[in-house]
Enzyme design. Structure first.
Site, PDB file in Angstrom:
ATOM      1  N   GLY A   1     -26.380  24.183   5.553  1.00  0.00           N
ATOM      2  CA  GLY A   1     -27.231  23.246   4.836  1.00  0.00           C
ATOM      3  C   GLY A   1     -26.522  22.722   3.609  1.00  0.00           C
TER       4      GLY A   1
ATOM      5  N   GLY B   1     -26.122  21.285  -3.745  1.00  0.00           N
ATOM      6  CA  GLY B   1     -24.961  22.081  -3.390  1.00  0.00           C
ATOM      7  C   GLY B   1     -24.915  22.385  -1.904  1.00  0.00           C
TER       8      GLY B   1
ATOM      9  N   ASP C   1     -41.795  23.671  -6.427  1.00  0.00           N
ATOM     10  CA  ASP C   1     -41.166  22.764  -5.468  1.00  0.00           C
ATOM     11  C   ASP C   1     -41.567  23.141  -4.040  1.00  0.00           C
ATOM     12  OD1 ASP C   1     -39.685  20.565  -4.725  1.00  0.00           O
ATOM     13  OD2 ASP C   1     -37.761  21.614  -4.741  1.00  0.00           O
TER      14      ASP C   1
END
Length: 396
Positions: free
Chosen positions: A71, A76, A189
């Site tokens: 991913g 990052g 989030d």
């Protein structure tokens, strides 16, 4: 010839010493000594964060080979690795760091490693010998909820029962973080890319990069907007007050995704449908719920259940945070719906009351490793910021 060998050896030694010096420098700058002090001040347990060496993680990722990338995004890269004990791990490497947040980062590593809930991705530890700290999590092998919902073939394979299970388990995890974790944790989030699934479609809440911990003062203001477009609490932009009701709003959007199979924001839709939450709320107001449900979800058998979940999502999306339910209330309602769907003999009888449902919610007690509940922490040091992970392979 001898001179060449000597020069090569001296160059090798010099390079090795420089690498050791850099590792020690990064370790100090990233709070390594502080973490060691924190760990020395508490009893050692299986939940204590492990301090990995850079060499440890280089070995298990084939020197961070691109073939091990699972991913990546604006924050990052995530790598997959396998430890000596055959345990699979996900290693997250952020692009940037905030040197002013070292103490907060270390506090969170200690506290997050103490979380032991079946629906929360486990943090094993970190590596501080690199320029950017690396976080080491358990590896979850069945991709994100986002990629299942928004892939036509996969979406058809996720029945409503599985979707309700995922929603209930995610709510249980957030309820635990808000009510049972010490100090309490606000994720900030919540989104379907941060809900991972295992092979049995068990939900695992991940990515605490934007989280905040502690007993929040009602007057506390947070002017830093962290989260993802489509999931952000509109009240926050008016008050800048950070409360657990922010997670409730985001979870409401997740429920709507489970119901409709639509993305939270899509500019290919008509103007009134770009925002999924606004489109959903207007549809509820106009009694058009069943026109926006995903085709593979709705059936004659689950109409009442779908309507109840939609009403719950509508309450979560209430503009005023104080009018939203708590995550504990949300979890109890979803768990109750799952129970009644499994035991059809309860249909038509008196609904399960709060005392019957509450013990079924898996709230595990844990001690506060920081020694107090009033600590305020932020994670901008290794924040995932507002980006979504774009998985390259299944699992994280």
């Amino acid at each position: 010839m001898v001179l060449l060998v000597v020069c090569s050896w001296c160059l090798y030694v010099s390079k090795k010493r420089k690498m050791m010096w850099l590792k020690e420098k990064f370790f100090r700058e990233n709070g390594g000594l502080l973490l060691q002090m924190r760990l020395n001040g508490q009893e050692e347990s299986s939940n204590s964060p492990r301090i990995f060496s850079a060499r440890d993680l280089e070995k298990v990722t084939n020197n961070f080979h691109e073939g091990n990338i699972i991913g990546q995004g604006g924050f990052g890269i995530v790598y997959k690795g396998r430890l000596i004990d055959n345990k699979e791990i996900a290693i997250k490497k952020s692009k940037t760091v905030d040197p002013n947040q070292i103490e907060q980062f270390i506090n969170e590593v200690v506290i997050l490693s103490q979380i032991n809930h079946k629906n929360v991705v486990k943090l094993f530890g970190c590596c501080l010998e690199t320029e950017v700290p690396l976080l080491v999590y358990e590896f979850i092998n069945n991709d994100t909820l986002f990629n299942h919902l928004h892939n036509k073939k996969r979406a058809r394979e996720i029945s409503w029962d599985i979707r309700l299970k995922i929603g209930a388990e995610t709510a249980e995890a957030l309820s635990y973080l808000h009510s049972a974790a010490s100090p309490p944790i606000i994720h900030r989030d919540i989104k379907t890319t941060n809900i991972l699934l295992d092979e049995e479609f068990t939900a695992k809440v991940s990515d605490f990069g934007a989280s905040r911990m502690g007993l929040l003062d009602q007057d506390q203001l947070s002017t830093v907007v962290q989260g993802t477009r489509g999931y952000l609490d509109p009240e926050f932009f008016q008050t800048f007050q950070l409360t657990e009701k922010r997670d409730v709003y985001s979870f409401g959007v997740v429920l709507v995704e489970l119901l409709t199979g639509k993305k939270p924001v899509c500019f290919n839709r008509s103007e009134g449908e770009i925002s999924l939450s606004n489109h959903f709320l207007s549809s509820m107001k106009e009694n058009r719920l069943f026109q926006i449900l995903e085709d593979s979800v709705a059936s004659d058998e689950n109409i009442d259940q779908l309507r109840q979940v939609a009403v719950l999502a509508e309450r979560c999306l209430t503009v005023k945070g104080a009018d939203r339910p708590s995550m504990k209330e949300v979890a109890m309602e979803l768990v109750g719906l799952r129970i009644t769907s499994k035991h059809t003999w309860t249909q038509g009888s008196q609904a399960l009351n709060q005392e019957e449902i509450e013990p079924l919610i898996d709230h595990q007690e844990q001690s506060n490793p920081s020694g107090g509940g009033d600590i305020m922490l932020t994670t901008t040091y290794y924040s995932l910021q507002n980006q979504e992970i774009q998985p390259i392979a299944h699992g994280r």
